[in-house]
Write a protein that holds these residues in place. Structure first.
Motif, PDB file in Angstrom:
ATOM      1  N   GLN A  71      23.975  11.287  54.824  1.00 44.59           N
ATOM      2  CA  GLN A  71      23.412  11.190  56.440  1.00 44.59           C
ATOM      3  C   GLN A  71      24.373  11.954  57.205  1.00 44.59           C
ATOM      4  OE1 GLN A  71      22.686   7.002  56.339  1.00 44.59           O
ATOM      5  NE2 GLN A  71      20.525   7.673  57.003  1.00 44.59           N
ATOM      6  N   LEU A  72      25.789  11.374  57.084  1.00 44.52           N
ATOM      7  CA  LEU A  72      26.841  11.982  58.001  1.00 44.52           C
ATOM      8  C   LEU A  72      27.021  13.530  58.158  1.00 44.52           C
ATOM      9  CD1 LEU A  72      29.729   9.242  57.609  1.00 44.52           C
ATOM     10  CD2 LEU A  72      28.265   9.697  59.739  1.00 44.52           C
ATOM     11  N   LEU A  73      27.134  13.916  56.622  1.00 41.68           N
ATOM     12  CA  LEU A  73      27.127  15.380  56.585  1.00 41.68           C
ATOM     13  C   LEU A  73      25.628  16.056  56.987  1.00 41.68           C
ATOM     14  CD1 LEU A  73      28.778  15.445  52.877  1.00 41.68           C
ATOM     15  CD2 LEU A  73      29.990  15.846  55.311  1.00 41.68           C
ATOM     16  N   SER A  74      24.830  15.598  56.883  1.00 40.58           N
ATOM     17  CA  SER A  74      23.357  16.304  57.279  1.00 40.58           C
ATOM     18  C   SER A  74      23.600  16.266  58.873  1.00 40.58           C
ATOM     19  CB  SER A  74      22.413  15.458  57.200  1.00 40.58           C
ATOM     20  OG  SER A  74      22.031  15.067  55.778  1.00 40.58           O
ATOM     21  N   HIS A 265      16.601   9.766  60.416  1.00 42.37           N
ATOM     22  CA  HIS A 265      15.955  10.552  59.589  1.00 42.37           C
ATOM     23  C   HIS A 265      16.768  11.801  59.497  1.00 42.37           C
ATOM     24  CE1 HIS A 265      12.495   8.105  59.527  1.00 42.37           C
ATOM     25  NE2 HIS A 265      12.367   8.196  60.539  1.00 42.37           N
ATOM     26  N   THR A 266      17.233  12.170  58.323  1.00 42.98           N
ATOM     27  CA  THR A 266      18.022  13.554  58.474  1.00 42.98           C
ATOM     28  C   THR A 266      17.907  14.425  57.181  1.00 42.98           C
ATOM     29  OG1 THR A 266      19.669  12.167  57.176  1.00 42.98           O
ATOM     30  CG2 THR A 266      20.020  12.423  59.487  1.00 42.98           C
ATOM     31  N   ARG A 267      16.433  14.278  56.727  1.00 45.47           N
ATOM     32  CA  ARG A 267      16.132  15.074  55.919  1.00 45.47           C
ATOM     33  C   ARG A 267      15.989  16.656  55.860  1.00 45.47           C
ATOM     34  NH1 ARG A 267      16.975  12.832  51.180  1.00 45.47           N
ATOM     35  NH2 ARG A 267      16.599  10.863  51.222  1.00 45.47           N
ATOM     36  N   ASN A 268      16.062  16.837  57.157  1.00 47.91           N
ATOM     37  CA  ASN A 268      16.281  18.693  57.599  1.00 47.91           C
ATOM     38  C   ASN A 268      17.044  18.464  58.828  1.00 47.91           C
ATOM     39  OD1 ASN A 268      14.418  18.312  59.789  1.00 47.91           O
ATOM     40  ND2 ASN A 268      12.757  18.164  58.190  1.00 47.91           N
ATOM     41  N   ALA A 272      17.828  15.736  61.790  1.00 50.12           N
ATOM     42  CA  ALA A 272      19.037  15.438  62.134  1.00 50.12           C
ATOM     43  C   ALA A 272      19.733  15.798  63.625  1.00 50.12           C
ATOM     44  CB  ALA A 272      20.261  15.890  61.173  1.00 50.12           C
ATOM     45  N   LEU A 273      19.119  16.853  64.121  1.00 51.46           N
ATOM     46  CA  LEU A 273      19.537  17.101  65.427  1.00 51.46           C
ATOM     47  C   LEU A 273      18.855  16.259  66.266  1.00 51.46           C
ATOM     48  CD1 LEU A 273      21.190  19.028  67.114  1.00 51.46           C
ATOM     49  CD2 LEU A 273      19.257  20.621  67.159  1.00 51.46           C
TER      50      LEU A 273
END
Ligand code: GLU
Length: 309
Positions: A71-74, A265-268, A272-273
């Motif tokens: 998640q952090l990297l996303s 939610h960080t799937r895309n 993430a933004l």
């Protein structure tokens, strides 16, 4: 991952960190702590480290550490050095507790929670529901000496000196003071199940990682005086502190894994933004000067420029 043109400056000397407990994936509240600590480090040309606080093994969820890292990297929050896991550092905590023991600061305690509650009740002391009981020093010897601390002989408590008021300055909240005897009492450094506690491990690891600035949620503010006292006893330098505002739910309760806060939610990258923007709002970062279709990297750069605590 993302090409973030925010290099760390060797002259800065700033070393910050994010230290999640892997009891579940990141939620809105933990992202605020991650983002705030990252922005503060980047603003000051510093490094941002990641430490997985997986000490309380019964509460850890398998795979949550990997999910948090993903998640952090996303979100473009890349750490600058190797990640450390507290579960691999028992020997280091053991050594630190031996230093405290040799300084006659530790004693072992065999009281159960029920016994402590009974003793306090006999003394007419009631503890509010949301507070820890202040240990009535039942097991504390008259004269403290180094003890032979064996594996399974109960908990290890830190003997506090009588009048101990810790004062420190928080970058957001100003001067803070805590009377440790009145607020927490002789606290536990190793539990009777053999696990070292957060208070000891966080202090040992912040020193081992050379952390100069701690940026974390305000829910941890009441722990800071204990940690500063331990830093003094162990001869460590105290970092600077910034406690960030908490994310509250609709009932005014702190968002936490215990209250089943939902994962971000960080799937895309778009998701993430969105999460980053929400976290940014809690940190006072609204209407950043970025294009409507800005990338995560562009948003983070603008957020770093706007960061001011
Ligand atoms: N592991 C702690 C938590 O997730 C944070 C520790 C800290 O930042 O000092 O609540």
């Amino acid at each position: 991952m993302y090409d973030l043109k925010i290099p760390s400056s060797p002259a800065s000397g700033y070393r910050g960190r994010f230290a999640p407990s892997p009891t579940g994936p990141l939620h809105a509240g933990s992202l605020v702590a991650a983002l705030g600590s990252w922005l503060d480090a980047k603003k000051q040309g510093g490094k941002w480290l990641l430490r997985i606080e997986d000490l309380d093994t019964p509460r850890c969820v398998r795979g949550a550490d990997q999910e948090i890292m993903r998640q952090l990297l996303s979100c473009g929050l890349q750490w600058d050095e190797e990640v450390i896991w507290q579960s691999e550092r028992q020997d280091t905590y053991q050594k630190a507790s031996e230093v405290l023991n040799q300084a006659s600061r530790l004693y072992s305690c065999s009281c159960s929670r029920q016994m402590i509650a009974n003793t306090l009740a006999q003394q007419g002391i009631t503890t509010p529901r949301n507070q820890d009981m202040i240990y009535p020093k039942t097991c504390r010897p008259e004269i403290l000496r180094p003890q032979v601390l064996l594996g399974n002989q109960g908990a290890w408590r830190l003997a506090l000196p009588d009048a101990l008021i810790i004062e420190f300055s928080d970058r957001r909240l100003g001067t803070q003071k805590q009377n440790l005897n009145e607020a927490v009492g002789d606290f536990v450094l190793r539990r009777n199940d053999g696990l070292f506690t957060y208070q000891l491990a966080v202090v040992v690891d912040d020193a081992a990682q050379g952390i100069t600035h701690i940026v974390r949620g305000e829910d941890l503010l009441s722990n800071t005086a204990r940690q500063i006292h331990l830093q003094h006893l162990l001869g460590y330098r105290s970092p600077q502190y910034l406690h960030l505002p908490l994310v509250l739910d609709e009932y005014g309760e702190k968002l936490s894994k215990q209250t089943l806060a939902t994962a971000i939610h960080t799937r895309n990258p778009q998701q993430a933004l969105m999460e980053l923007k929400k976290a940014g709002e809690y940190l006072g970062l609204k209407n950043l000067p970025v294009a409507a279709n800005a990338s995560i990297a562009e948003w983070l750069l603008a957020a770093t420029r706007a960061w001011q605590y």
